[in-house]
Design a protein around this motif. Structure first.
Motif, PDB file in Angstrom:
ATOM      1  N   THR A 128       4.466  -1.698   4.143  1.00 35.53           N
ATOM      2  CA  THR A 128       3.493  -2.295   5.009  1.00 35.53           C
ATOM      3  C   THR A 128       3.685  -3.915   5.135  1.00 35.53           C
ATOM      4  OG1 THR A 128       1.949  -2.662   3.099  1.00 35.53           O
ATOM      5  CG2 THR A 128       1.676  -0.721   4.017  1.00 35.53           C
ATOM      6  N   MET A 129       5.006  -4.289   4.574  1.00 39.02           N
ATOM      7  CA  MET A 129       5.472  -5.625   4.939  1.00 39.02           C
ATOM      8  C   MET A 129       5.045  -6.617   3.725  1.00 39.02           C
ATOM      9  SD  MET A 129       7.678  -5.273   7.244  1.00 39.02           S
ATOM     10  CE  MET A 129       7.287  -3.486   6.781  1.00 39.02           C
ATOM     11  N   ARG A 130       4.529  -5.948   2.664  1.00 41.23           N
ATOM     12  CA  ARG A 130       3.763  -6.855   1.422  1.00 41.23           C
ATOM     13  C   ARG A 130       5.004  -7.104   0.588  1.00 41.23           C
ATOM     14  NH1 ARG A 130      -1.474  -4.809  -1.652  1.00 41.23           N
ATOM     15  NH2 ARG A 130       0.057  -3.127  -1.855  1.00 41.23           N
ATOM     16  N   SER A 131       5.261  -8.405  -0.052  1.00 40.21           N
ATOM     17  CA  SER A 131       6.120  -8.445  -0.917  1.00 40.21           C
ATOM     18  C   SER A 131       5.942  -7.625  -2.166  1.00 40.21           C
ATOM     19  CB  SER A 131       5.863  -9.878  -1.459  1.00 40.21           C
ATOM     20  OG  SER A 131       6.746 -10.162  -2.740  1.00 40.21           O
ATOM     21  N   VAL A 132       7.242  -7.186  -2.673  1.00 41.56           N
ATOM     22  CA  VAL A 132       7.164  -6.266  -3.768  1.00 41.56           C
ATOM     23  C   VAL A 132       6.932  -6.955  -4.961  1.00 41.56           C
ATOM     24  CG1 VAL A 132       8.718  -4.459  -2.757  1.00 41.56           C
ATOM     25  CG2 VAL A 132       9.779  -6.313  -4.186  1.00 41.56           C
ATOM     26  N   SER A 133       7.125  -8.343  -5.132  1.00 41.32           N
ATOM     27  CA  SER A 133       6.818  -9.120  -6.418  1.00 41.32           C
ATOM     28  C   SER A 133       5.492  -9.808  -6.201  1.00 41.32           C
ATOM     29  CB  SER A 133       8.072  -9.939  -6.462  1.00 41.32           C
ATOM     30  OG  SER A 133       7.936 -11.066  -5.497  1.00 41.32           O
ATOM     31  N   HIS A 134       5.059 -10.056  -5.124  1.00 37.74           N
ATOM     32  CA  HIS A 134       3.696 -10.859  -4.959  1.00 37.74           C
ATOM     33  C   HIS A 134       2.874 -10.062  -3.889  1.00 37.74           C
ATOM     34  CE1 HIS A 134       6.435 -13.664  -7.084  1.00 37.74           C
ATOM     35  NE2 HIS A 134       5.305 -14.579  -7.232  1.00 37.74           N
ATOM     36  N   PRO A 135       2.187  -9.155  -4.162  1.00 39.69           N
ATOM     37  CA  PRO A 135       1.585  -8.315  -3.077  1.00 39.69           C
ATOM     38  C   PRO A 135       0.342  -9.033  -2.331  1.00 39.69           C
ATOM     39  CG  PRO A 135       0.797  -7.643  -5.453  1.00 39.69           C
ATOM     40  CD  PRO A 135       1.826  -8.819  -5.632  1.00 39.69           C
ATOM     41  N   GLU A 136       0.102 -10.335  -2.701  1.00 39.94           N
ATOM     42  CA  GLU A 136      -0.844 -11.240  -1.691  1.00 39.94           C
ATOM     43  C   GLU A 136       0.111 -11.951  -0.590  1.00 39.94           C
ATOM     44  OE1 GLU A 136       0.830 -13.970  -4.997  1.00 39.94           O
ATOM     45  OE2 GLU A 136       0.305 -11.943  -4.920  1.00 39.94           O
ATOM     46  N   VAL A 137       1.330 -11.636  -0.579  1.00 40.65           N
ATOM     47  CA  VAL A 137       2.393 -12.316   0.461  1.00 40.65           C
ATOM     48  C   VAL A 137       2.768 -11.137   1.515  1.00 40.65           C
ATOM     49  CG1 VAL A 137       4.350 -13.794   0.613  1.00 40.65           C
ATOM     50  CG2 VAL A 137       2.850 -14.230  -1.136  1.00 40.65           C
ATOM     51  N   TYR A 138       2.815 -11.476   2.598  1.00 41.59           N
ATOM     52  CA  TYR A 138       3.459 -10.605   3.663  1.00 41.59           C
ATOM     53  C   TYR A 138       4.743 -11.277   4.182  1.00 41.59           C
ATOM     54  CZ  TYR A 138      -0.600  -7.483   3.242  1.00 41.59           C
ATOM     55  OH  TYR A 138      -1.448  -6.556   2.771  1.00 41.59           O
ATOM     56  N   GLY A 139       5.582 -10.482   4.411  1.00 44.35           N
ATOM     57  CA  GLY A 139       6.895 -11.095   5.012  1.00 44.35           C
ATOM     58  C   GLY A 139       7.259 -10.038   6.342  1.00 44.35           C
ATOM     59  N   ILE A 140       7.809 -11.059   7.300  1.00 44.94           N
ATOM     60  CA  ILE A 140       7.945 -10.328   8.858  1.00 44.94           C
ATOM     61  C   ILE A 140       9.085 -10.897   9.319  1.00 44.94           C
ATOM     62  CG2 ILE A 140       5.841  -9.308   9.009  1.00 44.94           C
ATOM     63  CD1 ILE A 140       5.549 -11.590  11.164  1.00 44.94           C
TER      64      ILE A 140
END
Length: 156
Positions: A32-44
């Motif tokens: 879902t494009m959410r960081s695996v280490s910081h779930p509050e951060v999305y990356g695209i």
């Protein structure tokens, strides 16, 4: 013939911010494009290592980046409203390259990036790329709701 490319490289920002990154420096994200280490951060886009259903990393480029962006927008909205977000699903893609205003190529691909169907070249391909960049892309940016409609085809 000379072909020159400068290549793609992810910026060091994710690594420097302490986010989990792969060997190539791209931020590791879930489906879902959410960081695996910081779930509050999305990356695209090119800075994120989104993966297809078969586990292969999405290639860098505007097409895959647009699919990942639509997935992230939808996932954020789903999480904010208590719904389970749908995961990125990429069944095919394409390469669309402009070689000036009068030449280019468009090649649709399967999920493994192998060519699918005929390649479009020449002026028609250049016009197609121009329509994507200035027409459809610009229209989608001005009307983001349409991006969510389009995203529904790329989410599982």
């Amino acid at each position: 013939m000379v072909v020159w490319t400068t290549g793609f490289r992810a910026p060091d920002l994710a690594r420097e911010a302490g986010l989990a990154v792969g060997d190539n420096g791209r931020m590791l994200v879930d489906a879902t494009m959410r960081s695996v280490s910081h779930p509050e951060v999305y990356g695209i886009g090119d800075a994120a290592a989104a993966r297809k259903q078969d586990g292969r990393e999405l290639r860098m480029g505007c097409g895959p980046g647009g699919l990942a962006a639509a997935c992230a927008v939808r996932a954020i909205g789903d999480r904010l409203t208590g719904r389970t977000p749908r995961q990125l699903r990429v069944e095919g893609d394409g390469h669309c390259i402009s070689l000036g205003r009068k030449d280019g190529l468009v090649q649709y691909t399967n999920s493994d990036d192998s060519p699918r169907g005929p390649m479009i070249t020449g002026r028609l391909a250049a016009m197609f790329k121009e329509a994507i960049v200035s027409g459809a892309g610009g229209f989608g940016l001005r009307h983001p709701t349409l991006a969510l409609v389009a995203a529904s085809r790329t989410l599982a």
